[in-house]
Design an enzyme around this catalytic site. Structure first.
Site, PDB file in Angstrom:
ATOM      1  N   LYS A 164      -2.857  16.372 -18.428  1.00 27.11           N
ATOM      2  CA  LYS A 164      -3.347  15.345 -17.502  1.00 27.11           C
ATOM      3  C   LYS A 164      -2.450  14.129 -17.632  1.00 27.11           C
ATOM      4  O   LYS A 164      -1.877  13.850 -18.703  1.00 27.11           O
ATOM      5  CB  LYS A 164      -4.783  14.941 -17.838  1.00 27.11           C
ATOM      6  CG  LYS A 164      -5.564  14.380 -16.662  1.00 27.11           C
ATOM      7  CD  LYS A 164      -6.038  15.481 -15.729  1.00 27.11           C
ATOM      8  CE  LYS A 164      -7.007  14.954 -14.684  1.00 27.11           C
ATOM      9  NZ  LYS A 164      -7.539  16.040 -13.841  1.00 27.11           N
ATOM     10  N   GLY A 194     -21.733   9.948  -6.302  1.00 23.76           N
ATOM     11  CA  GLY A 194     -20.304   9.825  -6.054  1.00 23.76           C
ATOM     12  C   GLY A 194     -19.917  10.508  -4.751  1.00 23.76           C
ATOM     13  O   GLY A 194     -20.099  11.720  -4.604  1.00 23.76           O
ATOM     14  N   GLY A 219     -16.783  10.660  -3.159  1.00 23.48           N
ATOM     15  CA  GLY A 219     -15.342  10.707  -2.959  1.00 23.48           C
ATOM     16  C   GLY A 219     -14.981  11.908  -2.110  1.00 23.48           C
ATOM     17  O   GLY A 219     -15.793  12.419  -1.335  1.00 23.48           O
ATOM     18  N   VAL A 264     -14.543  15.092  -2.814  1.00 22.41           N
ATOM     19  CA  VAL A 264     -15.340  16.302  -3.025  1.00 22.41           C
ATOM     20  C   VAL A 264     -16.813  16.042  -2.746  1.00 22.41           C
ATOM     21  O   VAL A 264     -17.474  16.818  -2.054  1.00 22.41           O
ATOM     22  CB  VAL A 264     -15.147  16.836  -4.459  1.00 22.41           C
ATOM     23  CG1 VAL A 264     -16.028  18.056  -4.706  1.00 22.41           C
ATOM     24  CG2 VAL A 264     -13.685  17.193  -4.688  1.00 22.41           C
TER      25      VAL A 264
END
Length: 358
Positions: free
Chosen positions: A80, A184, A186, A188
């Site tokens: 990452k 959330g 966002g 997705v």
């Protein structure tokens, strides 16, 4: 929202930490494991209270990528990268470009052991900038022949995981009338909300961005104040934002039968999996649930099948979740332990092959 967490144990092969020579920003690339192949994991652009928070995030996320890629059956290791913004920093177009050129240099320094892609805060266009400095990047825009945005495949994998989870806690995989809370909205989370609303789910949604309330109105979903969504009664709670949301206090107050969502590392502490189990709340491990995007990016980059065939493989994530639930029930362990066991089997086999080849 950023949750400050302690640094995890260091189990990584290599970590590069630089100050971008163009942007002046803190950038880290964390290579956790290359046992199964060149590591694959996205590049996160986010605001952190301190550089050490960004480093800790990269360490946790890269370790999770090792588990994700192994459990998904990919010949890819875990890594990452993180570009950290100091609080209050807003990048203009020029400095944003500089930041991703700097990231490209950092990725190139690992000589192919790590491949990057878009992630929270970054885009396929940003990856095009990265590609000016390194070839070790996937998920370039469709317009230049790349695989494009992976949020669609990720969302499909989450949807199939959600069906498997509902099946286990309600007896049916159908969405109609089911109470789903999405924390959330966002790339997705929004896609998932649209699909679930169309299938008749009773949605409660929230996001730290108040503008996302427009989507709630459009879908006929209830809006919850951020930080209070876990108090809403639900069949499934879907963490779809930044990790670390499920602290002990949140778990103790959570009013849901199950947790299943795309957020990376939603558990603030690994022991949270046991805490959820003690409360009778089923947990679908995040690194299995959200693997659709990385499956898509890895197989597309390696040309291992048509897009239709790759998306079919993504859809089978739900079957993997069912297998993990069965294993956990049979062996009297948490689903997290069962999922980690699945990943450990592949990593052990990969390590043995590597040892024999040396």
């Amino acid at each position: 929202m950023t949750h400050t967490l302690p640094l995890p144990d260091f189990t990584h092969e290599r970590v590069e930490v630089i100050t971008g020579r163009r942007s002046g920003l803190f950038i880290t690339v964390a290579l956790h494991s290359s046992v199964l192949g060149s590591a694959l994991g996205g590049a996160r652009l986010w605001t952190y209270p301190h550089w050490s928070d960004a480093l800790g995030d990269a360490l946790r996320l890269s370790a999770a990528m090792t588990l994700k890629n192994a459990a998904a059956g990919l010949d890819a290791g875990g890594g990452k990268s993180v570009i950290a913004l100091p609080p209050g920093t807003v990048l203009d177009a020029e400095r944003r470009r500089e930041a991703f050129l700097d990231l490209g240099d950092a990725v190139e320094s690992l000589h192919g052991l790590y491949r990057t892609a878009e992630d929270v805060g970054s885009t396929t266009e940003d990856m095009l900038v990265v590609s000016e400095r390194t070839e070790h990047v996937v998920g370039l825009p469709d317009a230049v022949g790349g695989s494009g945005e992976p949020a669609g495949p990720t969302s499909l994998g989450v949807y199939e995981s959600l069906r498997a989870t509902l099946e286990r806690v309600t007896g049916s995989a159908g969405m109609d009338g089911r109470r789903i809370t999405i924390s959330g909205l966002g790339q997705v989370g929004s896609r998932l909300a649209v699909r679930l609303a169309a299938e008749g789910a009773k949605l409660t949604v929230t996001d730290v961005n108040p503008a996302k309330r427009d989507l709630a109105l459009e879908l006929g979903a209830e809006w919850s104040a951020p930080g209070e969504e876990h108090l809403v009664n639900a069949d499934v709670f879907v963490p779809a934002g930044i990790g670390g949301l499920l602290t002990d206090d949140i778990i103790d107050a959570l009013d849901a039968k199950a947790v299943c969502g795309p957020a990376n590392n939603p558990l603030a502490e690994r022991a949270g999996a046991e805490r959820l189990a003690q409360r009778g709340i089923l947990y679908a491990p995040d690194f299995v649930v959200n693997a659709g995007g990385v499956i898509y990016l890895d197989l597309e980059a390696k040309k291992l099948g048509t897009r239709t065939e790759i998306m079919d493989r993504v859809a089978h994530i739900g079957d993997t979740v069912r297998r993990i639930f069965d294993e956990a029930e049979t062996r009297g362990m948490t689903p997290l332990e069962a999922a980690e066991g699945l990943a450990a089997e592949r990593l052990a086999a990969g390590a043995q092959r590597h040892a024999l080849a040396v």
